[in-house]
Scaffold this motif. Structure first.
Motif, PDB file in Angstrom:
ATOM      1  N   PHE A  91       0.849  -1.189   0.000  1.00 35.10           N
ATOM      2  CA  PHE A  91       0.000   0.000   0.000  1.00 35.10           C
ATOM      3  C   PHE A  91       0.890   1.246   0.000  1.00 35.10           C
ATOM      4  N   PRO A  92       1.602   1.484  -1.110  1.00 33.94           N
ATOM      5  CA  PRO A  92       2.517   2.630  -1.150  1.00 33.94           C
ATOM      6  C   PRO A  92       1.768   3.955  -1.104  1.00 33.94           C
ATOM      7  N   ILE A  93       2.362   4.938  -0.449  1.00 32.43           N
ATOM      8  CA  ILE A  93       1.812   6.283  -0.409  1.00 32.43           C
ATOM      9  C   ILE A  93       2.888   7.261  -0.873  1.00 32.43           C
ATOM     10  N   GLU A  94       2.472   8.460  -1.184  1.00 33.08           N
ATOM     11  CA  GLU A  94       3.421   9.474  -1.618  1.00 33.08           C
ATOM     12  C   GLU A  94       4.266   9.926  -0.427  1.00 33.08           C
ATOM     13  N   ILE A  95       5.561   9.734  -0.528  1.00 27.17           N
ATOM     14  CA  ILE A  95       6.465  10.120   0.549  1.00 27.17           C
ATOM     15  C   ILE A  95       6.933  11.553   0.293  1.00 27.17           C
ATOM     16  N   THR A  96       6.296  12.484   0.943  1.00 27.01           N
ATOM     17  CA  THR A  96       6.644  13.896   0.802  1.00 27.01           C
ATOM     18  C   THR A  96       7.468  14.359   2.003  1.00 27.01           C
ATOM     19  N   ALA A  97       8.029  15.556   1.885  1.00 26.15           N
ATOM     20  CA  ALA A  97       8.781  16.131   3.000  1.00 26.15           C
ATOM     21  C   ALA A  97       7.880  16.325   4.213  1.00 26.15           C
ATOM     22  N   LYS A  98       6.598  16.698   3.969  1.00 26.89           N
ATOM     23  CA  LYS A  98       5.644  16.888   5.063  1.00 26.89           C
ATOM     24  C   LYS A  98       5.377  15.579   5.784  1.00 26.89           C
ATOM     25  N   PHE A  99       5.232  14.499   5.012  1.00 29.53           N
ATOM     26  CA  PHE A  99       4.959  13.197   5.617  1.00 29.53           C
ATOM     27  C   PHE A  99       6.145  12.742   6.465  1.00 29.53           C
ATOM     28  N   ILE A 100       7.355  12.881   5.926  1.00 30.70           N
ATOM     29  CA  ILE A 100       8.556  12.473   6.669  1.00 30.70           C
ATOM     30  C   ILE A 100       8.693  13.295   7.944  1.00 30.70           C
ATOM     31  N   ALA A 101       8.504  14.619   7.821  1.00 35.19           N
ATOM     32  CA  ALA A 101       8.630  15.498   8.991  1.00 35.19           C
ATOM     33  C   ALA A 101       7.587  15.150  10.049  1.00 35.19           C
ATOM     34  N   GLY A 102       6.347  14.948   9.614  1.00 38.62           N
ATOM     35  CA  GLY A 102       5.273  14.605  10.546  1.00 38.62           C
ATOM     36  C   GLY A 102       5.511  13.276  11.232  1.00 38.62           C
ATOM     37  N   SER A 103       5.971  12.291  10.472  1.00 39.61           N
ATOM     38  CA  SER A 103       6.239  10.960  11.035  1.00 39.61           C
ATOM     39  C   SER A 103       7.337  11.027  12.094  1.00 39.61           C
ATOM     40  N   VAL A 104       8.404  11.743  11.777  1.00 42.85           N
ATOM     41  CA  VAL A 104       9.513  11.891  12.727  1.00 42.85           C
ATOM     42  C   VAL A 104       9.033  12.603  13.987  1.00 42.85           C
ATOM     43  N   MET A 105       8.212  13.650  13.817  1.00 44.31           N
ATOM     44  CA  MET A 105       7.693  14.400  14.971  1.00 44.31           C
ATOM     45  C   MET A 105       6.856  13.508  15.882  1.00 44.31           C
ATOM     46  N   ILE A 106       6.022  12.656  15.280  1.00 46.66           N
ATOM     47  CA  ILE A 106       5.165  11.777  16.081  1.00 46.66           C
ATOM     48  C   ILE A 106       6.000  10.757  16.852  1.00 46.66           C
ATOM     49  N   VAL A 107       6.908  10.077  16.154  1.00 50.66           N
ATOM     50  CA  VAL A 107       7.712   9.036  16.798  1.00 50.66           C
ATOM     51  C   VAL A 107       8.608   9.629  17.891  1.00 50.66           C
ATOM     52  N   VAL A 108       9.281  10.736  17.587  1.00 47.61           N
ATOM     53  CA  VAL A 108      10.174  11.373  18.565  1.00 47.61           C
ATOM     54  C   VAL A 108       9.389  11.862  19.778  1.00 47.61           C
ATOM     55  N   SER A 109       8.217  12.473  19.543  1.00 46.66           N
ATOM     56  CA  SER A 109       7.418  12.995  20.658  1.00 46.66           C
ATOM     57  C   SER A 109       6.907  11.879  21.564  1.00 46.66           C
ATOM     58  N   VAL A 110       6.534  10.738  20.964  1.00 43.68           N
ATOM     59  CA  VAL A 110       6.058   9.606  21.768  1.00 43.68           C
ATOM     60  C   VAL A 110       7.195   9.028  22.610  1.00 43.68           C
ATOM     61  N   ILE A 111       8.393   8.899  22.004  1.00 43.98           N
ATOM     62  CA  ILE A 111       9.555   8.427  22.763  1.00 43.98           C
ATOM     63  C   ILE A 111       9.875   9.411  23.892  1.00 43.98           C
ATOM     64  N   TRP A 112       9.814  10.700  23.579  1.00 51.13           N
ATOM     65  CA  TRP A 112      10.058  11.756  24.563  1.00 51.13           C
ATOM     66  C   TRP A 112       9.070  11.658  25.723  1.00 51.13           C
ATOM     67  N   LEU A 113       7.798  11.465  25.396  1.00 51.74           N
ATOM     68  CA  LEU A 113       6.779  11.350  26.436  1.00 51.74           C
ATOM     69  C   LEU A 113       7.015  10.157  27.339  1.00 51.74           C
ATOM     70  N   ASN A 114       7.402   9.037  26.729  1.00 52.01           N
ATOM     71  CA  ASN A 114       7.684   7.837  27.529  1.00 52.01           C
ATOM     72  C   ASN A 114       8.856   8.073  28.472  1.00 52.01           C
ATOM     73  N   LEU A 115       9.884   8.775  27.990  1.00 52.54           N
ATOM     74  CA  LEU A 115      11.036   9.077  28.836  1.00 52.54           C
ATOM     75  C   LEU A 115      10.642   9.995  29.988  1.00 52.54           C
ATOM     76  N   LYS A 116       9.751  10.935  29.714  1.00 50.46           N
ATOM     77  CA  LYS A 116       9.308  11.882  30.734  1.00 50.46           C
ATOM     78  C   LYS A 116       8.505  11.194  31.838  1.00 50.46           C
ATOM     79  N   GLN A 117       7.836  10.083  31.485  1.00 49.88           N
ATOM     80  CA  GLN A 117       7.002   9.406  32.479  1.00 49.88           C
ATOM     81  C   GLN A 117       7.776   8.405  33.325  1.00 49.88           C
TER      82      GLN A 117
END
Length: 285
Positions: free
Chosen positions: A258-284
């Protein structure tokens, strides 16, 4: 040290197994209605739980607690939202939206359990929300607002279901809670389909049934068991950090089919979500 490595390996195995379910569920949705897929997912998850209870020689006791029935209601609605959201968004965007689980878990812990949230956690929460907007606005025709709303609702209900389970797990075996959860969902979803469709033929799943069985085994049973085993040897926060890699694994599994268009926005958003979730787990921690 050996036990810690064992826990990490079990947690990684849990993520690898559970990340298969969006892909296999998506295969099933090509030929079956999302509502019917929800019914069979709950049914087979309940059967796997019952089999596991039998292997452990655990007696299936009658649970006289209203909260376990409320848990079944929230789970049944959540499962239906899950399949409709997956159908509308596709497995990759759906996997990323699912990372809102930790945000909803924190919010419920604050408002229901009266736990305090660290002020330093607010920034990664904002980052996660902003990242989600980038991911779901990449120009793909599959990214529908309804799918996003249903995905967020599914994630919230999943967090609420786990919160209710937490209130029961101290005195009721987790396998029994999981069985009640899935069997109540099966009855409620099945009854709704019967009342609204009025034809038993709608339950015919054909070849899609195999994919639903695989997803139910991976996500509703084996993945959870592996996760429960992993937290015997490593900290809960470490296990959740490993689970934060879920959208990355889903992407690797799903992109060839199920390929999707890999845009700069998608990459940036994906990185932001994953990093923020890891950050939240570390904070807890």
């Amino acid at each position: 040290m050996v036990m810690k490595v064992k826990g990490i390996l079990l947690s990684v195995a849990s993520v690898l197994v559970m990340s298969l379910s969006p892909l296999t569920n998506m295969f099933s949705l090509s030929t079956i209605d999302p509502m019917v897929a929800s019914f069979y997912s709950s049914l087979f998850s309940a059967l796997f739980c019952l089999l596991f209870l039998g292997i452990r020689k655990k007696r299936l006791a009658l649970v006289n607690d209203k909260r376990i029935y409320l848990l079944g209601v929230t789970n049944s609605i959540g499962v239906v939202c899950q399949y409709f959201s997956l159908f509308m968004l596709g497995p990759i965007a759906f996997g990323l939206i699912g990372r809102f689980y930790i945000i909803f878990s924190l919010a419920l812990a604050v408002f229901i359990l009266r736990e305090k949230i660290k002020s330093s956690s607010y920034f990664p929460i904002v980052i996660c929300i902003l990242g989600s907007f980038l991911v779901v606005n990449t120009g793909s025709s599959n990214n529908h607002m309804m799918g996003i709303m249903l995905g967020l609702l599914y994630t919230f209900l999943f967090a609420l279901t786990n919160l209710l389970a937490k209130k029961l797990v101290d005195r009721i075996d987790s396998s029994i809670i999981l069985f009640y959860n899935q069997i109540i969902s099966t009855v409620l979803i099945g009854a709704f389909i019967w009342m609204t469709r009025g034809d038993y033929k709608v339950f015919f799943a054909g070849e899609s049934l195999l994919f639903i069985v695989i997803a139910a085994f991976c996500s509703g049973f084996l993945g959870i068991i592996l996760f429960y085993e992993s937290i015997k040897y490593i900290k809960f926060s470490v296990a959740n950090l490993i689970r934060s890699l879920n959208p990355v694994i889903v992407f690797v599994y799903s992109y060839p089919f199920f390929p999707i268009e890999i845009t700069a926005k998608f990459i940036a958003g994906s990185v932001m979500i994953v990093v923020s979730v890891i950050w939240l787990n570390l904070k807890q921690e």
